[in-house]
Each structure stands twice: as structure tokens, then as C-alpha cells.
Design an enzyme around this catalytic site. Sequence first.
Site, mmCIF file in Angstrom:
data_model
loop_
_atom_site.group_PDB
_atom_site.id
_atom_site.type_symbol
_atom_site.label_atom_id
_atom_site.label_comp_id
_atom_site.label_asym_id
_atom_site.label_seq_id
_atom_site.Cartn_x
_atom_site.Cartn_y
_atom_site.Cartn_z
ATOM 1 N N HIS A 1 2.398 3.421 -9.032
ATOM 2 C CA HIS A 1 2.216 1.987 -9.309
ATOM 3 C C HIS A 1 3.413 1.435 -10.084
ATOM 4 O O HIS A 1 3.879 0.333 -9.820
ATOM 5 C CB HIS A 1 0.927 1.749 -10.097
ATOM 6 N N ARG B 1 0.130 7.750 -2.622
ATOM 7 C CA ARG B 1 0.743 8.811 -1.801
ATOM 8 C C ARG B 1 2.193 9.053 -2.192
ATOM 9 O O ARG B 1 2.680 10.175 -2.192
ATOM 10 C CB ARG B 1 0.635 8.429 -0.316
ATOM 11 N N TRP B 2 2.858 7.984 -2.579
ATOM 12 C CA TRP B 2 4.253 8.121 -3.015
ATOM 13 C C TRP B 2 4.320 8.992 -4.274
ATOM 14 O O TRP B 2 5.163 9.879 -4.387
ATOM 15 C CB TRP B 2 4.836 6.735 -3.292
ATOM 16 N N LEU C 1 10.760 -20.438 -4.948
ATOM 17 C CA LEU C 1 9.715 -19.607 -4.344
ATOM 18 C C LEU C 1 8.374 -19.774 -5.070
ATOM 19 O O LEU C 1 8.322 -19.795 -6.297
ATOM 20 C CB LEU C 1 10.157 -18.136 -4.425
ATOM 21 N N ASP D 1 0.829 -1.208 0.000
ATOM 22 C CA ASP D 1 0.000 0.000 0.000
ATOM 23 C C ASP D 1 0.865 1.260 0.000
ATOM 24 O O ASP D 1 1.977 1.258 0.522
ATOM 25 C CB ASP D 1 -0.912 -0.025 1.244
HETATM 26 C C1 IPE Z 1 -5.430 -2.742 -0.133
HETATM 27 O O1 IPE Z 1 -5.036 -1.434 -0.374
HETATM 28 C C2 IPE Z 1 -5.464 -3.500 -1.423
HETATM 29 C C3 IPE Z 1 -4.158 -3.709 -2.045
HETATM 30 C C4 IPE Z 1 -3.006 -3.425 -1.532
HETATM 31 C C5 IPE Z 1 -4.205 -4.315 -3.343
HETATM 32 P P1 IPE Z 1 -6.122 -0.266 -0.524
HETATM 33 O O2 IPE Z 1 -5.370 0.991 -0.640
HETATM 34 O O3 IPE Z 1 -7.081 -0.599 -1.586
HETATM 35 O O4 IPE Z 1 -6.875 -0.379 0.883
HETATM 36 P P2 IPE Z 1 -7.782 0.664 1.655
HETATM 37 O O5 IPE Z 1 -8.845 1.093 0.705
HETATM 38 O O6 IPE Z 1 -6.913 1.791 2.053
HETATM 39 O O7 IPE Z 1 -8.291 -0.107 2.813
HETATM 40 C C1 IPE Z 2 -1.489 0.251 -3.365
HETATM 41 O O1 IPE Z 2 -1.294 1.621 -3.381
HETATM 42 C C2 IPE Z 2 -1.750 -0.312 -4.746
HETATM 43 C C3 IPE Z 2 -3.122 -0.770 -4.972
HETATM 44 C C4 IPE Z 2 -4.067 -0.803 -4.083
HETATM 45 C C5 IPE Z 2 -3.447 -1.207 -6.319
HETATM 46 P P1 IPE Z 2 -2.495 2.635 -3.400
HETATM 47 O O2 IPE Z 2 -2.845 2.917 -4.808
HETATM 48 O O3 IPE Z 2 -3.595 2.160 -2.546
HETATM 49 O O4 IPE Z 2 -1.815 3.916 -2.739
HETATM 50 P P2 IPE Z 2 -2.453 4.945 -1.717
HETATM 51 O O5 IPE Z 2 -3.002 4.148 -0.579
HETATM 52 O O6 IPE Z 2 -3.516 5.686 -2.454
HETATM 53 O O7 IPE Z 2 -1.310 5.805 -1.317
HETATM 54 MG MG MG Z 3 -4.034 2.402 -0.596
#
Ligand code: IPE
Ligand code: IPE
Ligand code: MG
Length: 247
Positions: free
Chosen positions: A38, A25-26, A132, A21
Site C-alpha cells: 500500500h 500481491r506486490w 485536474l 489493485d
Molecule cells: C477493489 O479492489 C477496490 C479497490 C481498488 C479500492 P479489491 O482488491 O478490493 O477487489 P476484489 O475484492 O478483488 O474484487
Molecule cells: C488494492 O490492492 C488496494 C486496496 C484495495 C485498498 P489490494 O490490497 O487489493 O491488493 P491485492 O489484490 O491483495 O494484491
Molecule cells: Mg485486490
Amino acid sequence: MDYKSLINTSELPGHVAIIMDGNGRWAKEHNKPRIFGHKNGVLSVRSVVEGAGEIGLKYLTLYAFSTENWNRPKVEVTALMQLLVATISKEVSTLNKNNVRLLTIGDIESLPGNCEKELEKAKEKTKNNTGLNLVLALSYSSKTEIVNTVKAIAKDVSEAKIGLDEINDTLIDDYLETATIQDPELLIRTSGEYRISNFLLWQIAYSELYFTDKLWPDFTKDDLFEAIVNYQKRERRFGMTSEQLTN
Ligand code: IPE
Ligand code: IPE
Ligand code: MG
């Protein structure tokens, strides 16, 4: 710190699962669109998979796309799917070189056709690898997995293939998508969020949880090693007392 050298390789967790996750934000921190996050997240995946192979981990599950993630803006979903296809087709030879077997959990059929095809191809090409096991959770929802499991068990009971009395923990394990995969001993979530987000609810009943503020694109194999070192310092009591474990 050289965390790798601090790992006790004779007591490795058999399965590490990661909620990756913080990509968005990054990207924001770098004044870039979310997809830039991503893309950089893929580099972290590469590093972590490499690290897992280096220490001889058996199972690594990565939460890459949740069922709930379908609700994101269409441009982001499309870009993520394209990134998935491009990454899988590019990395499959490296997976083979490193003896990595690719598996998936989740509703793979709900992915765009080319994604599904690319994944099936990669799974087929890597199926004989013995190092793995890399499990990608895609279009995954733990509650959906449990619902499907309940349905399948109910069906087999109604057809008298199994008796009601046979339903227990182990039987449920065997009906889940993760039937062939041991439960994760360690669950990592990045980006300073303290939640599970519908991931492996049944399977993490006794997992050790590890949270880090690092955003996923900043996470590398050294962070994985650090998490494992941290895990190895913990006492897993499974309801017993500390004294019972040491005697
Ligand atoms: C959880 O991350 C799903 C994945 C890492 C693929 P999200 O960013 O979707 O989760 P919430 O919405 O903050 O709970
Ligand atoms: C995790 O990063 C990747 C996926 C859920 C696909 P996010 O896209 O959720 O990143 P944040 O949480 O918005 O920073
Ligand atoms: Mg997220």
C-alpha cells in the site's frame, strides 16, 4: 516507448477512472507485509496524478477503498487509514502547487474521525484550483450510491418536488454523488483482475475498459499514457455502425 508524445491532446478523455489493485500481491512478491504494498502504491498515485496534470486531464477518479474493504483484517484497515491521513496531509501543498482540486465520493463519514477531518481540510484548501479534479473513492460502493439516489428521488417525488415523468437518465445523473462529474470515458484496472468490484456501475455504462497485468505499485504515469494511447485507437460506436461514424 514514449507514450506521452503519442497522445492526441485535443482528444483526451475528460475523465479517467482507475481501480488500483494488486498492492498485496506486490508486497508478497517482495516478501513484505501487505502494508508495504500500500505504501508503494502511494508512489504510483503520485506519479499518475502528476502525469494526469502534465497532459491536462480534467478528471481522475481513484478507487482507494471500497465498502467491502472494511471486511479486511483490522490491522490492514487501520494501517490503510493511517496511510491515508499521512498522505493527504503531506500532499496537500503539492496539490495546491499543481492546481489540483481534491474531491471525494463514498461514505466519508464512516472513516475514522481524523481521516474525515484531514480530507475535509484538503478539499477546502484545494477547492479553488482549476486544473485536474482528483476524485478519491473512499468507503465507496456503487450499489449504495444507487440506493441512496433512488431514496432521494423517491422522497422528492413523494413531496411533489418532481413528477414521476421527470425521472430519466439525466435526472438520475443529477442525484448521484458524481452529479458534477462527467462519466469516465476510460476505466483502468490493474493487477490482471477482470471485474468492476462495485465501482461506478451506472457511470461506466459506455466507458472503454482497459485491463493491465501490472500490479498497482508498478504502475506509473507512463502506463497511464499507454492506456490513453490505447483508448484513442478505439472506435466508440455507441450502438451505431462504423460507417455511420465515418460519414
Ligand atoms: C477493489 O479492489 C477496490 C479497490 C481498488 C479500492 P479489491 O482488491 O478490493 O477487489 P476484489 O475484492 O478483488 O474484487
Ligand atoms: C488494492 O490492492 C488496494 C486496496 C484495495 C485498498 P489490494 O490490497 O487489493 O491488493 P491485492 O489484490 O491483495 O494484491
Ligand atoms: Mg485486490
